[in-house]
Design an enzyme around this catalytic site. Structure first.
Site, PDB file in Angstrom:
ATOM      1  N   LYS A  15      -1.021 -21.848  47.296  1.00 60.01           N
ATOM      2  CA  LYS A  15      -0.857 -20.593  47.078  1.00 60.01           C
ATOM      3  C   LYS A  15       0.488 -19.859  47.523  1.00 60.01           C
ATOM      4  CE  LYS A  15      -4.450 -18.894  44.747  1.00 60.01           C
ATOM      5  NZ  LYS A  15      -4.444 -18.241  43.410  1.00 60.01           N
ATOM      6  N   PHE A  34     -14.980 -15.371  38.439  1.00 58.35           N
ATOM      7  CA  PHE A  34     -15.813 -14.343  39.272  1.00 58.35           C
ATOM      8  C   PHE A  34     -15.180 -12.900  39.347  1.00 58.35           C
ATOM      9  CE2 PHE A  34     -16.396 -13.091  43.852  1.00 58.35           C
ATOM     10  CZ  PHE A  34     -17.179 -11.941  43.655  1.00 58.35           C
ATOM     11  N   TYR A  36      -5.027 -26.132  49.355  1.00 56.62           N
ATOM     12  CA  TYR A  36      -5.128 -24.842  48.631  1.00 56.62           C
ATOM     13  C   TYR A  36      -4.336 -23.782  48.852  1.00 56.62           C
ATOM     14  CZ  TYR A  36      -7.372 -20.481  47.238  1.00 56.62           C
ATOM     15  OH  TYR A  36      -7.488 -19.159  46.843  1.00 56.62           O
TER      16      TYR A  36
HETATM   17  N1  LIG Z   1     -12.993 -15.405  45.483  1.00 57.90           N
HETATM   18  C1  LIG Z   1     -12.546 -15.245  46.479  1.00 57.90           C
HETATM   19  O1  LIG Z   1     -12.776 -14.831  47.537  1.00 57.90           O
HETATM   20  C2  LIG Z   1     -10.893 -15.414  46.369  1.00 57.90           C
HETATM   21  C3  LIG Z   1     -10.005 -15.277  47.482  1.00 57.90           C
HETATM   22  C4  LIG Z   1      -8.740 -15.235  47.537  1.00 57.90           C
HETATM   23  C5  LIG Z   1      -7.818 -15.894  46.425  1.00 57.90           C
HETATM   24  N2  LIG Z   1      -8.827 -15.733  45.260  1.00 57.90           N
HETATM   25  C6  LIG Z   1      -8.111 -16.211  44.020  1.00 57.90           C
HETATM   26  O2  LIG Z   1      -8.440 -15.301  43.046  1.00 57.90           O
HETATM   27  C7  LIG Z   1      -8.281 -15.844  41.827  1.00 57.90           C
HETATM   28  C8  LIG Z   1      -9.894 -15.665  40.897  1.00 57.90           C
HETATM   29  O3  LIG Z   1     -10.828 -16.412  41.928  1.00 57.90           O
HETATM   30  P1  LIG Z   1     -12.284 -16.555  41.480  1.00 57.90           P
HETATM   31  O4  LIG Z   1     -13.135 -16.656  42.699  1.00 57.90           O
HETATM   32  O5  LIG Z   1     -12.691 -15.472  40.402  1.00 57.90           O
HETATM   33  O6  LIG Z   1     -12.332 -17.829  41.010  1.00 57.90           O
HETATM   34  P2  LIG Z   1     -12.861 -18.671  39.575  1.00 57.90           P
HETATM   35  O7  LIG Z   1     -13.053 -20.037  39.766  1.00 57.90           O
HETATM   36  O8  LIG Z   1     -14.446 -17.639  39.390  1.00 57.90           O
HETATM   37  O9  LIG Z   1     -11.971 -18.010  38.742  1.00 57.90           O
HETATM   38  C9  LIG Z   1     -10.911 -18.816  38.198  1.00 57.90           C
HETATM   39  C10 LIG Z   1     -10.829 -18.949  36.530  1.00 57.90           C
HETATM   40  O10 LIG Z   1      -9.782 -19.574  36.212  1.00 57.90           O
HETATM   41  C11 LIG Z   1      -9.924 -20.399  35.167  1.00 57.90           C
HETATM   42  N3  LIG Z   1      -8.889 -21.611  35.160  1.00 57.90           N
HETATM   43  C12 LIG Z   1      -8.529 -22.151  36.406  1.00 57.90           C
HETATM   44  N4  LIG Z   1      -7.473 -23.209  35.735  1.00 57.90           N
HETATM   45  C13 LIG Z   1      -7.200 -22.695  34.580  1.00 57.90           C
HETATM   46  C14 LIG Z   1      -5.992 -23.174  33.399  1.00 57.90           C
HETATM   47  N5  LIG Z   1      -5.325 -24.153  33.898  1.00 57.90           N
HETATM   48  N6  LIG Z   1      -5.929 -22.545  32.444  1.00 57.90           N
HETATM   49  C15 LIG Z   1      -6.927 -21.427  32.055  1.00 57.90           C
HETATM   50  N7  LIG Z   1      -8.002 -21.155  32.733  1.00 57.90           N
HETATM   51  C16 LIG Z   1      -8.159 -21.802  34.074  1.00 57.90           C
HETATM   52  C17 LIG Z   1     -11.275 -20.984  35.573  1.00 57.90           C
HETATM   53  O11 LIG Z   1     -12.005 -21.635  34.424  1.00 57.90           O
HETATM   54  C18 LIG Z   1     -12.022 -19.725  36.125  1.00 57.90           C
HETATM   55  O12 LIG Z   1     -12.699 -19.183  35.236  1.00 57.90           O
HETATM   56  C19 LIG Z   1      -7.883 -17.225  42.030  1.00 57.90           C
HETATM   57  O13 LIG Z   1      -6.666 -17.365  41.849  1.00 57.90           O
HETATM   58  C20 LIG Z   1      -8.421 -17.527  43.666  1.00 57.90           C
HETATM   59  O14 LIG Z   1      -7.708 -18.379  44.025  1.00 57.90           O
HETATM   60  C21 LIG Z   1     -10.106 -15.612  45.389  1.00 57.90           C
END
Ligand SMILES: NC(=O)c1ccc[n+]([C@@H]2O[C@H](COP(=O)([O-])OP(=O)(O)OC[C@H]3O[C@@H](n4cnc5c(N)ncnc54)[C@H](O)[C@@H]3O)[C@@H](O)[C@H]2O)c1
Length: 315
Positions: free
Chosen positions: A156, A11, A152
């Site tokens: 982090k 995302f 989780y």
């Molecule tokens: N969306 C939120 O509200 C939010 C809030 C706080 C932190 N985050 C952090 O931001 C980052 C992105 O979040 P997001 O919401 O876009 O999540 P998401 O799941 O949409 O994106 C994460 C991507 O990482 C890829 N991925 C996971 N493990 C992998 C690996 N071992 N090798 C290669 N690719 C891998 C997944 O396929 C996925 O496309 C994450 O680290 C998440 O913890 C997100």
């Protein structure tokens, strides 16, 4: 700038890739398309990125240390934005070990490989969850103390600590970004706002787990702008920044806004779930002062854009 986005099919990563391509950076994405949510959706994200221009996609698992190191030795990056992770609080209660793999070991592999090839700037996607329960008003970066509420969040917080360790070993500039509940078009389907909208579109009731809740909902465009500003920051100091809206929204307020679009929308009230914090609220003054970060999209406009997107996507 030559920028690598890990997790760029996700995302936040796909929105960021589009933004950075528009800003004329050379963008590379590594993502292994995990099945945490619909893999087809990740393909749709990538199709959106492709429309914006050229970028390179490498599909492999960053948990594989050898492959990760080999990739980095064969490429050159000025900055690495490490978003790849297994997200989700509730899933982490059931599968804690996966978070040690995907959120800690993977981060160590990317930190180490980045150091070996001399990456100048490492940006790490952390989370508001590192603050645990923020019941006493907006949290500042120095308020995190490791007293978290879910595996989780622990992963982090642990990964942040590894970031500091490798920063001191390799000397790159480190930026840790703590995102607060990000939403918007293409929002992650397991998160509350996308889940509620999809259910309402299908005339299904939503479940809420305790009414006494509020979240610092952050619109995706603001977050992506914040990441881009961080990429441009001049100082070589390592820094942690909260990236949020700075304005918490109660669950009741959120439901009232959603009911403007779905007046027939029904909800079931369930007890509060272990692992979920009750309130999040960011103090964003450090990002405002040091990065010039100002969130532009308030919750009403953000929900309007998200509902419009969902109606088109799911129709
Ligand atoms: N969306 C939120 O509200 C939010 C809030 C706080 C932190 N985050 C952090 O931001 C980052 C992105 O979040 P997001 O919401 O876009 O999540 P998401 O799941 O949409 O994106 C994460 C991507 O990482 C890829 N991925 C996971 N493990 C992998 C690996 N071992 N090798 C290669 N690719 C891998 C997944 O396929 C996925 O496309 C994450 O680290 C998440 O913890 C997100």
């Amino acid at each position: 700038m030559n920028v690598l986005i890990t997790g760029g099919a996700g995302f936040i990563g796909s929105h960021l890739a589009k933004y950075l391509i528009k800003e004329k950076h050379s963008v590379t994405v590594i993502d292994n398309m995990t099945s945490y949510y619909d893999v087809k959706r990740k393909g749709d994200h990538i199709d959106q990125v492709k429309k914006l221009g050229d970028f390179t996609l490498h599909q492999f698992d960053l948990l594989n240390e050898e492959k990760t190191m080999k990739h980095f030795k064969e490429h050159s990056y000025d900055a690495v934005i490490h978003l790849a992770a297994l997200p989700g609080v509730q899933y982490s209660l059931l599968n804690p070990h996966e978070y040690i793999d995907q959120d800690i070991k993977t981060t160590v592999n990317v930190l180490k490989a980045s150091g070996e090839i001399g990456v100048s700037h490492f940006l790490f996607a952390s989370s508001s969850s590192v603050y645990g329960n923020a019941d006493n008003g907006p949290v500042k970066e120095e308020d995190a103390n490791g007293k978290v509420c879910s595996p989780y969040a622990a992963a982090k917080y642990g990964a942040e600590s590894f970031c500091h360790a490798y920063q001191s070993l390799y000397g790159y500039k480190l930026s840790i970004l703590r995102f607060f509940t990000v939403y918007g078009p293409w929002g992650r389907p397991d998160m509350a706002i996308p889940l509620f909208i999809k259910k309402f579109l299908n005339d299904q009731p939503i479940e809420i787990f305790g009414r006494e809740q509020s979240r610092d909902f952050s619109f995706i465009d603001d977050i992506v702008k914040g990441i881009s500003l961080t990429l441009k920051r001049q100082s070589s100091q390592s820094e942690i920044f909260n990236l949020g809206s700075g304005t918490p929204v109660s669950l009741d307020e959120l439901i009232t806004i959603l009911q403007e679009y779905f007046p027939e929308g029904k909800l079931f009230e369930r007890p509060h779930r272990a692992g979920d914090v009750k309130h999040t609220w960011s103090n964003i003054s450090k990002a405002q002062e040091m990065l010039g970060y100002t969130p532009d999209i308030g919750i009403n406009e953000g929900i309007r854009r998200t509902v419009e997107w969902a109606k088109n996507y799911y129709r």
